[in-house]
Scaffold this motif. Structure first.
Motif, PDB file in Angstrom:
ATOM      1  N   THR A 151       0.814  -1.222   0.000  1.00  0.00           N
ATOM      2  CA  THR A 151       0.000   0.000   0.000  1.00  0.00           C
ATOM      3  C   THR A 151       0.846   1.269   0.000  1.00  0.00           C
ATOM      4  OG1 THR A 151      -0.104  -0.084   2.432  1.00  0.00           O
ATOM      5  CG2 THR A 151      -1.900  -1.146   1.207  1.00  0.00           C
ATOM      6  N   TRP A 197       3.573   2.002  -1.804  1.00  0.00           N
ATOM      7  CA  TRP A 197       4.119   2.405  -3.093  1.00  0.00           C
ATOM      8  C   TRP A 197       3.068   2.353  -4.185  1.00  0.00           C
ATOM      9  CZ3 TRP A 197       8.559   4.726  -2.587  1.00  0.00           C
ATOM     10  CH2 TRP A 197       9.425   4.352  -1.554  1.00  0.00           C
ATOM     11  N   GLN A 198       3.173   3.296  -5.120  1.00  0.00           N
ATOM     12  CA  GLN A 198       2.233   3.371  -6.234  1.00  0.00           C
ATOM     13  C   GLN A 198       2.978   3.304  -7.561  1.00  0.00           C
ATOM     14  OE1 GLN A 198       2.036   6.144  -3.810  1.00  0.00           O
ATOM     15  NE2 GLN A 198       0.873   4.639  -2.620  1.00  0.00           N
TER      16      GLN A 198
END
Length: 324
Positions: free
Chosen positions: A80, A82-83
């Protein structure tokens, strides 16, 4: 995609470029589209297999570690933080490839505007250099001796020693043609440890002995370094590129001398919060320009064998990068 591995032990020629499917990130992992890969000397020892000695053993097929800089292309089901689209750096086990799966826990966001060469020091070289110096308890005004000072980590150690307040930084290198390089990166005095009388040259600079030694070579270099320590002097060992670790007797320590070892993985496991703070500290030094990273060569991924030849030749000054 392309990936480099080896299926037999031997020289650089055993490194093989393969066409394989793009990996999928699992739990706790991200998929990174690679911009550059920082090659590490230790993998040249693993690639040799049994010929490199008992310190360097890795099963076949052999993977190549590296300091990967790139952009996140996908995240594992439980990730959650890192994008997709974030530019990051991380140490990866199977790193010589167009796309790499990396551990999300130890990824580092690359500061805006930082070039890929400098960013390649974020996962390992910078944090190792900083914590190795602190393992040696470097204090303001002290004399620090840095071995292999022109290497990918060594030239970072030299700079950080100055940033931590060392009074005098003495650097050893493997040939006289590297003197100007390490002086440019902050060494006050440089010695060629290929000369048999290199300890005498160090004593000319520090007749009372040196306070701290940073060693990644091992072997005879480590043994001789003990005799160069001042009272209460410390050695921090963070590698053994020679493949040799001399026995250290308790009597070696009676003259008010000490030695401590350092491993990045052990440090991250023992004190993850502090390890993250120090990585952020390194990132700040890099972003501000106080810390610089030299790039000796940028080679295509398909020339991984040449990268290993450069590393084994010990002729490089700074990092060797592979570019997919």
């Amino acid at each position: 995609m392309r990936r480099v591995r080896y299926h037999e032990y031997g020289g650089p020629e055993v490194l093989t470029v393969e066409e394989v499917d793009r990996p999928e990130p699992g739990p706790g992992q991200v998929l990174v589209r690679v911009e550059v890969i920082g090659a590490n000397f230790v993998d040249t020892r693993f690639r040799l297999g049994p010929a490199a000695g008992p310190l360097f053993q890795r099963p076949l097929p052999g993977v190549l570690t590296g300091d990967v800089v790139g952009v996140i292309e996908g995240v594992g089901p439980d990730v959650t933080r890192w994008q997709v689209g974030r530019r990051v750096a991380g140490l990866a086990e199977d790193a010589f490839a167009d796309f790499v799966v990396a551990d999300a826990e130890w990824l580092v966001e690359v500061p805006e505007g930082l070039d890929a060469g400098a960013a390649s020091a974020l996962p390992m070289a910078g944090p190792v250099a900083l914590r190795a110096l602190r393992t040696g308890r470097v204090a303001a005004g002290e004399t620090v001796l840095v071995h292999a000072a022109a290497g990918g980590i060594g030239h970072v150690v030299v700079q950080l020693a100055g940033l931590l307040g060392a009074g005098t930084v003495v650097a050893t290198v493997g040939s006289a043609d590297k003197f100007a390089f390490v002086e440019e990166y902050g060494a006050d005095f440089v010695v060629d440890y290929a000369d048999l009388d290199w300890p005498a040259r160090v004593r000319e600079v520090a007749p009372g002995g040196v306070d701290v030694v940073l060693d990644s070579v091992g072997g005879a270099i480590l043994r001789q370094s003990f005799d160069l320590l001042a009272p209460f002097g410390r050695i921090a060992v963070y590698g053994a590129a020679s493949g040799e670790l001399p026995a250290i007797s308790v009597t070696d320590l009676f003259a008010l001398r000490s030695v401590a070892g350092f491993s990045l993985l052990a440090w991250q496991a023992a004190n993850p919060a502090a390890a993250r703070r120090e990585t952020a500290e390194v990132a700040d030094h890099l972003a501000s320009g106080r810390l610089r990273v030299a790039v000796h060569a940028r080679l295509p991924l398909t020339e991984a064998a040449e990268a290993h030849r450069v590393l084994e030749g010990r002729g490089q000054s700074g990092r060797v990068l592979l570019v997919p």
